[in-house]
Design an enzyme around this catalytic site. Structure first.
Site, PDB file in Angstrom:
ATOM      1  CE1 TYR A 143       4.282  -4.025   4.076  1.00 22.67           C
ATOM      2  CE2 TYR A 143       6.068  -2.645   4.859  1.00 22.67           C
ATOM      3  CZ  TYR A 143       5.240  -3.068   3.843  1.00 22.67           C
ATOM      4  OH  TYR A 143       5.356  -2.523   2.586  1.00 22.67           O
ATOM      5  N   GLY A 263       4.390   2.465  -1.948  1.00 24.75           N
ATOM      6  CA  GLY A 263       4.533   3.158  -0.675  1.00 24.75           C
ATOM      7  C   GLY A 263       5.939   3.018  -0.108  1.00 24.75           C
ATOM      8  CG  ASP A 264       7.465  -0.780   0.937  1.00 25.90           C
ATOM      9  OD1 ASP A 264       7.508  -0.606   2.167  1.00 25.90           O
ATOM     10  OD2 ASP A 264       6.781  -1.666   0.408  1.00 25.90           O
ATOM     11  CB  SER A 265       9.265   3.142  -4.202  1.00 25.02           C
ATOM     12  OG  SER A 265       8.026   3.700  -4.589  1.00 25.02           O
ATOM     13  CB  ALA A 268      12.941   3.931   0.081  1.00 25.82           C
TER      14      ALA A 268
END
Length: 464
Positions: A143, A263-265, A268
């Site tokens: 980040y 985007g994180d999902s 992950a």
């Protein structure tokens, strides 16, 4: 790589705060809304959100390796993570990064960022280096706060025991060369490819797949990584290995939802799949599907809401979500059922007619075991998963549900459609499903059937 090791997330942890209120007027001095009755909702952000998402989606232990400051915001973030992920802290300078979104209902009207970037991490704790070396997979959630640029962090990531998935940031560092998969979004890919210039090969202009593919190839050459998957929002994702035709994974359309955290999902889910032994293409396909479900459930805003059990792959997209949206809009839910083994023109005509009776069509299909009991040991010719995929490809089918009973009575009772449509010569007959629908005022109807078409007849003719 340890097959039983943890999934390790490395990166910049943030504290996200949603300030949610109502707005019914503008200020007299500027054309901006007055937000009132504000409620503050805190949640993990950045790498911390990626770690929490991963922890809810895997049975593996999830370890978050991240710089943590010594302030009240960091204490609140620690409390949010407690019991969800194992936290391995890197000593940090500077305050905790906090992102505050001002929201009116489901819409963001402003974002306020605070907190100084992390600097001077110093020596990496031995525990952090150990968990990265023993990881089944590592997800780097960059980040742009300095973590991934630190030499000690990069040295440990270069020796990671499992595959590395790198989710980049425009202000972040380049991925380590041993990264298996890098997951920029479309804008990030275009920005980095443009900044790399001739060193990466000038990327094509535009937003078409050819341009996206060219940028992905350029980034693989520039970074020296294994593969790049460019996420394209509602369009899905494009995966390139740097040569040959890229793989494109379309996304299932999502109505509503919150894209924050998508985007994180995605990253992950890709890391989880690689940890479980998937090849890169399989991991990207799983990530596209997971990210769509994540957005549909409310995105980052619903980070701590218990998710419903994941639907069977043969039943995506979820019928429950389709029905809920139609009912919320006051529409009519239509359902129909059958084996649908070898889809033929008779099926298509009936399904098209059924969809015309309402605002969505849910098709209930017999499982493989159910078909065998009804049709004999030689059937089905096509598995339930493949039958569902073919049906979902029809524009007039909104969802598919697989049931294991001999009759659809139980699944009808669960879905509670307004109309149950049956194709065939049943006019005037009392359909067995009708009694179930009467419980809530539903209606069973018969639709004309295209004569001369049946799976059994097709099978018999193929044997001649």
């Amino acid at each position: 790589m340890s097959a039983t090791g943890p999934l390790v997330v490395v990166g910049d942890a943030l504290l996200d705060v949603d300030l949610v209120g109502t707005a019914s007027r503008l200020t007299p001095d500027a054309p901006v809304p007055v937000v009132e009755d504000v409620e503050a909702r805190e949640r993990p952000g950045g790498a911390a959100l990626a770690a929490v998402i991963a922890a809810r989606a895997t049975r593996r232990e999830v370890v978050l390796v991240t710089p943590m400051a010594d302030d009240e915001d960091a204490d609140r973030l620690r409390a949010l993570l407690a019991g969800r992920v194992r936290l391995v802290e890197i000593p940090a300078t500077g305050g905790t990064a906090v992102k505050r979104r001002v929201r009116v209902g489901d819409h963001s009207v402003a974002r306020i960022d605070s907190g100084a970037p992390v600097a001077g991490l110093g020596t990496l704790p031995a525990e952090a280096a150990a968990v990265v070396r023993d990881a089944a997979a590592v997800l780097v959630a960059d980040y742009g706060r300095g973590t991934t640029a630190d030499r000690a962090v990069r040295a440990v990531l270069a020796e990671a025991g499992g595959p590395v998935v790198w989710d980049p940031h425009p202000r972040g560092a380049d991925p380590v060369p041993n990264a298996r998969l890098v997951t920029p979004n479309g804008a990030e890919a275009a920005r980095v490819a443009s900044a790399a210039g001739t060193a990466a090969g000038v990327a094509a202009q535009g937003e078409g797949l050819a341009a996206v593919g060219a940028r992905a190839e350029a980034l693989i050459r520039h970074w020296g990584v294994g593969a790049v998957s460019v996420t394209l929002g509602a369009r899905g994702a494009l995966l390139s290995y740097g040569e040959g035709a890229p793989m494109v994974v379309p996304a299932v359309p999502v109505t509503g939802g919150d894209p924050c955290g998508a985007g994180d999902s995605f990253a992950a889910a890709a890391a989880i799949a690689l940890a479980d032994g998937a090849v890169t293409g399989e991991a990207v396909a799983a990530a596209v599907a997971f990210a769509g479900r994540f957005v549909a459930r409310g995105g980052a805003s619903a980070w701590d809401v218990e998710a419903a059990p994941e639907p069977s792959p043969a039943a995506e997209p979820g019928a429950d979500g389709v029905i809920a949206r139609v009912r919320a809009a006051g529409g009519t839910v239509v359902a129909t059922g059958g084996c649908f083994d070898l889809l033929h023109p008779g099926h298509v005509a009936t399904l098209r007619a059924a969809r015309g009776l309402g605002d969505c069509l849910v098709v209930c299909i017999n499982s493989d075991d159910s078909v065998r009991r009804l049709k004999g040991s030689s059937r089905p010719l096509v598995t339930a998963a493949d039958r569902a995929r073919v049906l979902e490809a029809l524009e007039f089918v909104d969802a598919v549900v697989v049931f294991d009973e001999d009759t659809p009575a139980e699944v009808i009772g669960r879905l509670r459609p307004d109309v149950w449509a049956k194709g065939g010569d049943y006019a005037g007959a009392d359909l067995p499903e009708a009694a179930v629908l009467r419980r809530w005022g539903g209606q069973a109807v018969v639709l004309p059937y295209l004569d001369g078409h049946s799976t059994t007849a097709l099978v018999e003719r193929s044997r001649v």
